[in-house]
Design a protein around this motif. Structure first.
Motif, mmCIF file in Angstrom:
data_model
loop_
_atom_site.group_PDB
_atom_site.id
_atom_site.type_symbol
_atom_site.label_atom_id
_atom_site.label_comp_id
_atom_site.label_asym_id
_atom_site.label_seq_id
_atom_site.Cartn_x
_atom_site.Cartn_y
_atom_site.Cartn_z
ATOM 1 N N ASP B 321 0.943 -1.177 0.070
ATOM 2 C CA ASP B 321 0.307 0.024 -0.045
ATOM 3 C C ASP B 321 0.728 1.241 -0.229
ATOM 4 O O ASP B 321 0.869 2.143 0.755
ATOM 5 C CB ASP B 321 -0.887 -0.140 1.259
ATOM 6 C CG ASP B 321 -2.280 0.931 1.033
ATOM 7 O OD1 ASP B 321 -2.348 1.169 -0.109
ATOM 8 O OD2 ASP B 321 -3.007 0.982 2.049
ATOM 9 N N GLY B 322 1.919 1.438 -0.898
ATOM 10 C CA GLY B 322 2.746 2.425 -0.876
ATOM 11 C C GLY B 322 3.812 2.688 0.100
ATOM 12 O O GLY B 322 4.500 3.907 -0.061
ATOM 13 N N ALA B 323 3.804 1.868 1.111
ATOM 14 C CA ALA B 323 4.722 2.040 2.250
ATOM 15 C C ALA B 323 6.035 2.121 1.761
ATOM 16 O O ALA B 323 7.141 2.698 2.400
ATOM 17 C CB ALA B 323 4.537 1.113 3.142
ATOM 18 N N LYS B 324 6.339 1.126 0.883
ATOM 19 C CA LYS B 324 7.824 1.020 0.196
ATOM 20 C C LYS B 324 7.602 0.523 -1.539
ATOM 21 O O LYS B 324 6.647 -0.017 -1.777
ATOM 22 C CB LYS B 324 8.499 -0.397 0.780
ATOM 23 C CG LYS B 324 8.703 -0.073 2.307
ATOM 24 C CD LYS B 324 10.103 0.739 2.618
ATOM 25 C CE LYS B 324 9.816 1.293 4.117
ATOM 26 N NZ LYS B 324 10.149 0.416 5.047
ATOM 27 N N PRO B 325 8.784 1.003 -2.136
ATOM 28 C CA PRO B 325 8.356 0.851 -3.549
ATOM 29 C C PRO B 325 8.473 -0.806 -3.662
ATOM 30 O O PRO B 325 9.320 -1.491 -2.964
ATOM 31 C CB PRO B 325 9.682 1.462 -4.087
ATOM 32 C CG PRO B 325 10.737 1.633 -2.973
ATOM 33 C CD PRO B 325 9.981 1.764 -1.870
ATOM 34 N N VAL B 326 7.834 -1.285 -4.859
ATOM 35 C CA VAL B 326 7.543 -2.552 -5.222
ATOM 36 C C VAL B 326 8.322 -2.724 -6.625
ATOM 37 O O VAL B 326 7.581 -2.290 -7.522
ATOM 38 C CB VAL B 326 6.268 -3.147 -4.859
ATOM 39 C CG1 VAL B 326 6.169 -4.448 -5.293
ATOM 40 C CG2 VAL B 326 5.752 -3.120 -3.564
ATOM 41 N N HIS B 327 9.186 -3.499 -6.777
ATOM 42 C CA HIS B 327 9.878 -3.790 -8.154
ATOM 43 C C HIS B 327 9.404 -5.012 -8.523
ATOM 44 O O HIS B 327 8.711 -6.169 -7.867
ATOM 45 C CB HIS B 327 11.213 -3.504 -8.075
ATOM 46 C CG HIS B 327 11.862 -2.360 -7.572
ATOM 47 N ND1 HIS B 327 12.180 -1.134 -8.343
ATOM 48 C CD2 HIS B 327 12.113 -1.756 -6.221
ATOM 49 C CE1 HIS B 327 12.484 -0.203 -7.725
ATOM 50 N NE2 HIS B 327 12.599 -0.472 -6.325
ATOM 51 N N PHE B 328 9.499 -5.267 -10.009
ATOM 52 C CA PHE B 328 9.351 -6.416 -10.567
ATOM 53 C C PHE B 328 10.520 -7.033 -11.400
ATOM 54 O O PHE B 328 10.952 -6.325 -12.192
ATOM 55 C CB PHE B 328 7.966 -6.422 -11.329
ATOM 56 C CG PHE B 328 7.824 -7.719 -12.212
ATOM 57 C CD1 PHE B 328 7.540 -8.667 -11.647
ATOM 58 C CD2 PHE B 328 8.090 -7.433 -13.586
ATOM 59 C CE1 PHE B 328 7.392 -9.969 -12.286
ATOM 60 C CE2 PHE B 328 8.106 -8.667 -14.436
ATOM 61 C CZ PHE B 328 7.526 -9.774 -13.752
ATOM 62 N N TYR B 329 10.719 -8.136 -11.500
ATOM 63 C CA TYR B 329 11.541 -8.733 -12.423
ATOM 64 C C TYR B 329 11.029 -10.130 -12.902
ATOM 65 O O TYR B 329 10.814 -11.074 -12.070
ATOM 66 C CB TYR B 329 13.054 -8.787 -11.940
ATOM 67 C CG TYR B 329 14.089 -9.367 -13.108
ATOM 68 C CD1 TYR B 329 14.371 -8.967 -14.011
ATOM 69 C CD2 TYR B 329 14.382 -10.782 -12.748
ATOM 70 C CE1 TYR B 329 15.200 -9.376 -15.094
ATOM 71 C CE2 TYR B 329 15.222 -11.393 -14.018
ATOM 72 C CZ TYR B 329 15.638 -10.725 -15.059
ATOM 73 O OH TYR B 329 16.203 -11.274 -15.983
ATOM 74 N N GLY B 330 11.018 -10.427 -14.106
ATOM 75 C CA GLY B 330 10.409 -11.821 -14.630
ATOM 76 C C GLY B 330 11.050 -12.195 -15.835
ATOM 77 O O GLY B 330 11.498 -11.330 -16.650
ATOM 78 N N ARG B 331 10.790 -13.371 -16.118
ATOM 79 C CA ARG B 331 10.877 -13.646 -17.622
ATOM 80 C C ARG B 331 9.671 -14.526 -17.907
ATOM 81 O O ARG B 331 8.754 -15.161 -17.017
ATOM 82 C CB ARG B 331 12.171 -14.566 -17.986
ATOM 83 C CG ARG B 331 13.343 -14.194 -17.464
ATOM 84 C CD ARG B 331 13.884 -13.156 -18.437
ATOM 85 N NE ARG B 331 13.990 -13.839 -19.746
ATOM 86 C CZ ARG B 331 15.219 -14.351 -20.123
ATOM 87 N NH1 ARG B 331 16.290 -14.452 -19.505
ATOM 88 N NH2 ARG B 331 15.324 -14.609 -21.639
ATOM 89 N N THR B 332 9.506 -14.753 -19.185
ATOM 90 C CA THR B 332 8.182 -15.606 -19.421
ATOM 91 C C THR B 332 8.250 -16.561 -20.785
ATOM 92 O O THR B 332 9.299 -16.634 -21.244
ATOM 93 C CB THR B 332 6.944 -14.348 -19.732
ATOM 94 O OG1 THR B 332 5.590 -15.038 -19.611
ATOM 95 C CG2 THR B 332 7.216 -13.759 -20.992
#
Lengths: 181, 353
Positions: B321-332
């Motif tokens: 809920d915005g308290a900390k940044p949330v990053h993403f990494y993935g392959r598909t």
């Protein structure tokens, strides 16, 4: 140390079962182990391979991207996986079917005429066990006894008669490494 | 019992039989075929019934029928096959019936590929079929956990009279690991609601998902949602690994959580403290665990690792809920991220902090 091995060859050369025996033996010796096969269209006539991890540490990813050893049963396997071996790692090539030499000069390479030895033993299907014998002699990952115990488990009673020729194949592979000292 | 070496798919099937499952209906698809193969071989030996249906749609409707008659029943498939089963799953939820559905996910969309993926997360946790509904979604990350969650999955399904899904992937289905089947006496619950014939003149049981009166349907859905609230209260499972003092916390499930543990080890060797939150239930999602670590002063950011273009990351963002940044990494598409590539990603995130 962690042993991360890729075993590769044509479908039918027993690369999957070689990997499974190794994994099973590692389990019997109380190590943490995993076995991961390649699966898909490449298994029908093409190259089949599996990744085996045997370690005292935790097994995270079962995928081997940096191999401590590669067992190459045919030429496509050598071409595909030789580059994945860590520096000072081990490459065992089935010289019965592979004319080429490795292009790496920073690894340990053993050439084993596995099919010829298997033919001498009267069972062409134990070529994989000759390769395994050489690998075990070089690395001591598990004992040949554990491999035989695993084999008995996998073969079952009806195929108990196949145990001696497999045992012999392991010994012959080991002998070749010893002789090269 | 001694440990045995088993493929994930075979272990699922054996666990189901040991949990008292006697009915399996399915249709073949790679990379889960070892499940029906094992069931076809073993179920007749224990007095069960394996049936290869003419399609996934008929398989799931056979599951619907058997569940209605009170049987412990399951089906398994992989992504495209699970898409075909969605209508039936929605009906089974609507009719309040327990069953186990296994999805050994492969790359999509469409026929896609056969290599491992996690791109069915949305479908599994947001309701892949129509209507307001949920089901408990369990995400094992080892073969042992697959076995344990199959047993628990059947029990959870019975407890709430609601389907439970096991969400694996091609790698977990195909790989072999040592596994132990713990001796556990299976006690199947009484199912007085089941349609088992009416010879003794007991009141008629009706299995139905049709509610023509809108007020009746709303009442029914509200009743289902009370069950979902109970599931959220009781069924959340999560593993926290190395989170104490971690500056970045990885969130990953299943196969990706295994790879995350390699990354954590590599990072530690370079003096970087990384933790892992591994949701074991993808629904209900471990919201409170994410909130708790988001409020920790040492945690600077989260990183969702997925074999998809980013699906679970949405639930993490809702939780944090915005308290900390949330990053993403993935392959598909069947590509599996390497520990090295993930560590590079983590270093980039650290530079930005």
């Amino acid at each position: 140390m962690a042993h991360e091995v890729i075993i590769s060859g044509f479908g039918g050369q027993g690369v999957m079962s070689l990997g499974q025996l190794l994994t099973y033996a590692g389990m019997l010796e109380g190590k943490n182990v995993s076995w991961l096969p390649s699966y898909g269209p490449e298994m029908r006539g093409g190259t089949a391979n599996c990744s085996v991890i045997i370690t005292d540490e935790l097994v995270g990813s079962p995928i081997v991207t940096e191999a401590t050893a590669v067992i190459a049963m045919n030429l496509p396997s050598l071409e595909k996986f030789e580059k994945t071996i860590l520096a000072e790692g081990l490459l065992i090539i089935n010289s019965s079917l592979v004319d080429s030499k490795t292009t790496r000069d920073d690894i340990d390479v053993i050439y084993i005429p596995a099919n010829e030895i298997a033919d001498e033993l009267g069972n062409n299907r134990v070529a994989n066990m000759v390769m395994l014998g050489a690998y075990l002699e070089k690395t001591r990952v598990v004992s040949p006894d554990s491999i035989i115990e695993s084999l008995r488990e996998v073969l079952g009673h009806s195929k108990e008669h196949l145990v001696p020729v497999n045992q012999e194949a392991l010994k012959r592979g080991a002998q070749l490494v010893k002789n090269k000292g | 019992m001694a440990k045995v070496l088993m493929k994930g798919n075979e272990a699922i099937a054996e666990a189901a039989i040991q949990a008292g499952c006697r009915y399996f209906f399915g249709y073949p698809i790679t990379p889960q075929n070892e499940i029906p193969a094992y069931m076809a071989k073993m179920l007749p030996k224990v007095g069960g019934c394996f049936l290869q249906a003419e399609s996934e749609i008929s398989a799931i409707n056979m599951v619907y029928g058997a569940a209605g008659a009170g049987a412990r029943v399951m089906t398994s498939s992989s992504s495209p096959g699970i898409s075909l089963k969605q209508e039936g799953i929605s009906y089974i939820v609507g009719a309040e019936l327990p069953c186990l559905i296994v999805n050994i996910v492969r790359g999509g969309p469409g026929l896609g590929g056969i290599q491992p993926a996690q791109s069915d997360y949305f479908q599994a946790v947001k309701g892949g079929g129509h209507g307001d509904y949920h089901m408990v979604v369990l995400a094992p990350s080892s073969i042992q956990e697959m076995v344990d969650l199959v047993t628990d999955g059947f029990d959870i399904a019975d407890k709430y009279r609601n389907p439970v899904m096991i969400l694996g992937d091609g790698m977990l289905g195909q790989m072999m690991e040592p596994v132990e089947f713990r001796e556990k006496k299976t006690i199947l619950p009484e199912k007085p609601w089941a349609t088992t014939g009416n010879k003794e003149g007991k009141p008629r049981n009706i299995i139905n998902s049709l509610f023509i009166d809108p007020q009746g349907l709303e009442d029914h859905v509200l009743k289902l949602y009370k069950k979902y609230d109970e599931m959220k209260e009781n069924e959340v499972r999560v593993e926290c690994y190395n989170c104490e003092d971690a500056e970045i916390i990885i969130a990953a499930y299943g196969t990706m959580a295994r790879i995350a543990k390699n990354v954590i080890q590599m990072a530690e060797e370079q003096g970087i403290k990384i933790g892992l939150i591994r949701p074991i239930t993808l629904w209900p999602f471990p919201v409170d665990t994410f909130k708790k670590w988001a409020d920790s002063h040492h945690v600077k950011a989260f990183l969702s690792l997925e074999m998809s273009m980013g699906q679970m990351v949405e639930d993490i963002r809702l939780s944090v809920d915005g308290a900390k940044p949330v990053h993403f990494y993935g392959r598909t598409g069947g590509m599996v991220p390497t520990p090295k590539a993930i560590l590079e990603e983590i270093k980039k995130i650290r530079e930005g902090i």
